[in-house]
Motif scaffolding. Sequence first.
Motif, PDB file in Angstrom:
ATOM      1  N   ARG A 111     -12.177  -7.670  -4.057  1.00 35.97           N
ATOM      2  CA  ARG A 111     -13.485  -7.024  -4.185  1.00 35.97           C
ATOM      3  C   ARG A 111     -14.161  -6.878  -2.823  1.00 35.97           C
ATOM      4  NH1 ARG A 111     -16.597 -10.813  -7.069  1.00 35.97           N
ATOM      5  NH2 ARG A 111     -15.090 -10.462  -8.748  1.00 35.97           N
ATOM      6  N   ALA A 112     -13.940  -7.849  -1.955  1.00 36.75           N
ATOM      7  CA  ALA A 112     -14.598  -7.840  -0.653  1.00 36.75           C
ATOM      8  C   ALA A 112     -14.081  -6.735   0.252  1.00 36.75           C
ATOM      9  CB  ALA A 112     -14.414  -9.200   0.031  1.00 36.75           C
ATOM     10  N   THR A 113     -12.875  -6.253   0.008  1.00 34.80           N
ATOM     11  CA  THR A 113     -12.282  -5.237   0.893  1.00 34.80           C
ATOM     12  C   THR A 113     -12.050  -3.903   0.205  1.00 34.80           C
ATOM     13  OG1 THR A 113     -10.023  -5.941   0.355  1.00 34.80           O
ATOM     14  CG2 THR A 113     -11.113  -7.050   2.203  1.00 34.80           C
ATOM     15  N   TYR A 114     -12.436  -3.779  -1.055  1.00 38.18           N
ATOM     16  CA  TYR A 114     -12.050  -2.590  -1.818  1.00 38.18           C
ATOM     17  C   TYR A 114     -12.723  -1.319  -1.301  1.00 38.18           C
ATOM     18  CZ  TYR A 114     -11.487   0.882  -5.429  1.00 38.18           C
ATOM     19  OH  TYR A 114     -11.200   2.052  -6.083  1.00 38.18           O
ATOM     20  N   SER A 115     -11.926  -0.270  -1.218  1.00 35.95           N
ATOM     21  CA  SER A 115     -12.402   1.094  -1.036  1.00 35.95           C
ATOM     22  C   SER A 115     -11.505   2.006  -1.840  1.00 35.95           C
ATOM     23  CB  SER A 115     -12.360   1.506   0.439  1.00 35.95           C
ATOM     24  OG  SER A 115     -12.586   2.923   0.563  1.00 35.95           O
ATOM     25  N   PRO A 116     -12.046   3.071  -2.447  1.00 28.03           N
ATOM     26  CA  PRO A 116     -11.179   4.016  -3.158  1.00 28.03           C
ATOM     27  C   PRO A 116     -10.286   4.808  -2.222  1.00 28.03           C
ATOM     28  CG  PRO A 116     -13.421   4.849  -3.070  1.00 28.03           C
ATOM     29  CD  PRO A 116     -13.468   3.447  -2.556  1.00 28.03           C
ATOM     30  N   VAL A 117     -10.572   4.758  -0.903  1.00 27.20           N
ATOM     31  CA  VAL A 117      -9.819   5.543   0.078  1.00 27.20           C
ATOM     32  C   VAL A 117      -8.730   4.684   0.715  1.00 27.20           C
ATOM     33  CG1 VAL A 117      -9.949   6.891   2.200  1.00 27.20           C
ATOM     34  CG2 VAL A 117     -11.848   6.948   0.566  1.00 27.20           C
ATOM     35  N   LEU A 118      -7.523   5.246   0.779  1.00 24.48           N
ATOM     36  CA  LEU A 118      -6.393   4.590   1.427  1.00 24.48           C
ATOM     37  C   LEU A 118      -5.936   5.466   2.591  1.00 24.48           C
ATOM     38  CD1 LEU A 118      -4.268   3.572  -1.715  1.00 24.48           C
ATOM     39  CD2 LEU A 118      -5.851   2.123  -0.421  1.00 24.48           C
ATOM     40  N   PRO A 119      -6.329   5.144   3.814  1.00 18.38           N
ATOM     41  CA  PRO A 119      -5.872   5.945   4.956  1.00 18.38           C
ATOM     42  C   PRO A 119      -4.399   5.690   5.250  1.00 18.38           C
ATOM     43  CG  PRO A 119      -7.141   4.061   5.718  1.00 18.38           C
ATOM     44  CD  PRO A 119      -7.226   4.047   4.217  1.00 18.38           C
ATOM     45  N   LEU A 120      -3.730   6.699   5.753  1.00 15.22           N
ATOM     46  CA  LEU A 120      -2.353   6.525   6.223  1.00 15.22           C
ATOM     47  C   LEU A 120      -2.382   6.136   7.695  1.00 15.22           C
ATOM     48  CD1 LEU A 120      -1.806   7.998   3.536  1.00 15.22           C
ATOM     49  CD2 LEU A 120       0.054   9.195   4.693  1.00 15.22           C
ATOM     50  N   HIS A 121      -1.623   5.103   8.023  1.00 17.06           N
ATOM     51  CA  HIS A 121      -1.608   4.644   9.411  1.00 17.06           C
ATOM     52  C   HIS A 121      -1.077   5.770  10.308  1.00 17.06           C
ATOM     53  CE1 HIS A 121      -1.023   2.146  12.919  1.00 17.06           C
ATOM     54  NE2 HIS A 121      -1.531   1.091  12.280  1.00 17.06           N
ATOM     55  N   PRO A 122      -1.801   6.121  11.353  1.00 17.47           N
ATOM     56  CA  PRO A 122      -1.386   7.272  12.179  1.00 17.47           C
ATOM     57  C   PRO A 122      -0.071   7.057  12.913  1.00 17.47           C
ATOM     58  CG  PRO A 122      -3.234   6.110  13.187  1.00 17.47           C
ATOM     59  CD  PRO A 122      -3.073   5.542  11.816  1.00 17.47           C
ATOM     60  N   ARG A 123       0.365   5.803  13.090  1.00 18.07           N
ATOM     61  CA  ARG A 123       1.625   5.565  13.797  1.00 18.07           C
ATOM     62  C   ARG A 123       2.754   5.181  12.852  1.00 18.07           C
ATOM     63  NH1 ARG A 123      -1.654   3.433  17.995  1.00 18.07           N
ATOM     64  NH2 ARG A 123      -1.433   1.304  17.253  1.00 18.07           N
ATOM     65  N   THR A 124       2.492   4.286  11.913  1.00 15.80           N
ATOM     66  CA  THR A 124       3.571   3.799  11.037  1.00 15.80           C
ATOM     67  C   THR A 124       3.722   4.633   9.780  1.00 15.80           C
ATOM     68  OG1 THR A 124       2.155   2.282   9.763  1.00 15.80           O
ATOM     69  CG2 THR A 124       3.073   1.461  11.850  1.00 15.80           C
ATOM     70  N   GLY A 125       2.675   5.389   9.399  1.00 24.19           N
ATOM     71  CA  GLY A 125       2.714   6.164   8.163  1.00 24.19           C
ATOM     72  C   GLY A 125       2.458   5.347   6.923  1.00 24.19           C
ATOM     73  N   GLU A 126       2.208   4.043   7.066  1.00 16.48           N
ATOM     74  CA  GLU A 126       2.009   3.166   5.908  1.00 16.48           C
ATOM     75  C   GLU A 126       0.690   3.484   5.218  1.00 16.48           C
ATOM     76  OE1 GLU A 126       1.669  -1.644   4.961  1.00 16.48           O
ATOM     77  OE2 GLU A 126       2.201  -0.921   6.968  1.00 16.48           O
ATOM     78  N   VAL A 127       0.695   3.385   3.892  1.00 18.83           N
ATOM     79  CA  VAL A 127      -0.531   3.541   3.115  1.00 18.83           C
ATOM     80  C   VAL A 127      -1.325   2.241   3.253  1.00 18.83           C
ATOM     81  CG1 VAL A 127      -1.525   3.986   0.855  1.00 18.83           C
ATOM     82  CG2 VAL A 127       0.611   5.115   1.506  1.00 18.83           C
ATOM     83  N   MET A 128      -2.480   2.312   3.903  1.00 23.15           N
ATOM     84  CA  MET A 128      -3.241   1.112   4.258  1.00 23.15           C
ATOM     85  C   MET A 128      -4.282   0.776   3.195  1.00 23.15           C
ATOM     86  SD  MET A 128      -1.772   0.311   7.043  1.00 23.15           S
ATOM     87  CE  MET A 128      -2.851  -1.029   7.548  1.00 23.15           C
ATOM     88  N   GLN A 129      -4.215  -0.433   2.711  1.00 24.13           N
ATOM     89  CA  GLN A 129      -5.193  -0.917   1.742  1.00 24.13           C
ATOM     90  C   GLN A 129      -6.117  -1.879   2.486  1.00 24.13           C
ATOM     91  OE1 GLN A 129      -4.132  -1.411  -2.539  1.00 24.13           O
ATOM     92  NE2 GLN A 129      -4.468  -3.569  -2.109  1.00 24.13           N
TER      93      GLN A 129
END
Length: 542
Positions: free
Chosen positions: A188-206
């Motif tokens: 709950r403390a870190t939740y956002s509906p948005v998941l950015p993609l890491h610009p270098r690794t391409g990982e879906v960041m939570q």
Amino acid sequence: MSDPNTPQPPLPRAWPFEEARKLADHVQARQGRVKGDGKAARPALLETGYGPSGLPHIGTFGEVARTSWVRQAYTELTGQPAQLLAFSDDMDALRKVPDNVPQRDMLAKFIGQPLSRVPDPFGTHESFAAHNNARLCNFLDQFGFDYEFASSTLYYTGGRFDAALRRVLEVHEEIVGVIAPTLGADRRATYSPVLPLHPRTGEVMQVKMDAVNPAEGTVRWTDPATGEVFETPVTGGHAKMQWKADWAMRWYALGVDYEMSGKDLIDSVRLSGKICRILGGEPPAGLTYELFLDEQGQKISKSKGNGLSVEEWLRYAPQQSLEQFMFNQPQRAKRLYFDVIPKAADDYLTHVDKALALQASDAPEGDLRANPAWFFGKGKVEAQSGSPVFFSMLLNLASVANAETPEVLWGFIRRYDADVSPETHPMLAGLVRYAVAYYIDFVRPSKVFRVPTDKERAALVDLAVSLRGYEGESTDASVLQNLVFEIGKRHEFDPLRSWFSCLYEVLLGQKEGPRFGGFVALYGVSETVALIETALLREPQE
């Protein structure tokens, strides 16, 4: 669309028409909300969702099939067009490696990457998502579904969701307020509906959002591994949504009018509906269906692969039998394993017989539209879609004849009716092939004959003697069935079904069986007498 104040005619007694009425009401309300802006005239949009992290399975097919029948009923009910969108969430991150795929060690290196960027472990497509998307489309095409395939990756990167994603940033905190109470304290403390993609690794960041900038359409966040701060646009495929918010955003962006979902997603539907309203949209109408279970009563899982595949089902029965299984009582949990196939096939054939009788009579059209075969035939039922011999009867014939080739069964069928052939009855020809395959794989290994009791022995002798009186004659199955009934009553079987259990267990080596008079007519009177005599000589099995 009809005037909502006009009394509605009674619906055909089939659940897709009940759903179609819900869809029509939703479209009517949507047209009222957007009247005058040019959007009201678009076709109704029905959607199905697919998560391509595992291989497509029967549950996926079932959702598309059921939604297609609602679409068909809607068009029949309203005369209005409708579109079916098969949407693949192929931008979701790979969370775990499925159990039923090759190169599992290789896939493990791509945990957290969008599925559309994960290499294909089968080596046939540009990505794991593309492989599974192709599998989905192939078997939907095989069944003749009319649909449009949609890729989450292409919709995100192509800008289809850009306006909706900017709207998400405008109401970001309201969305968090809906989801956060359902989460644990840490999440709950870190939740956002948005998941950015890491610009270098391409990982879906939570990760937690340090800042949300609706005017610029960006979010600022910190890489927890390196401490680097990034400003990422939510548009153009640089970010995606958490799935409950993603579902709601999609309903809002595309204007989805109808989507059904499984019982396990009831809470998710409720939350996504709230988010859709926050965005300014209206959640679609829909049906909550029960889940399929395996033979042990466990939920079928794509990753575990513990259910039947479409290919496995089609090895043993025609596609209409699978459709019949999907059509029956979608709001009731059903076990999905090999033993259900024969009944599904016979249920379909029964409905075909009823539909053909209705088409040949003056019965109201609504009666025909309530028949599942009407849906499977896309509004019509052809005579060639039925069979004069049911699947269960063919299985029993294969069992007593030890049939390992279709020719064995055709020998009995032609003697029963010389006018029947594979050319004149293509459905029967298919059923014969399926029955042989099913017999070899499932019936033959499980056959267990028992020795009759003294009472049963006397009744079987009586049956053999009585049948000899019909040898050499062309006898109707109903006459033979009445004979079997009379002998059961004469020997005081109570309940009478115990007499038929005796016939199945002693003569056929199984717990259940066909109408025995029909079996005798097909198998042959002399052959049935010989079958009884063989059973009477059988020694008890160790």
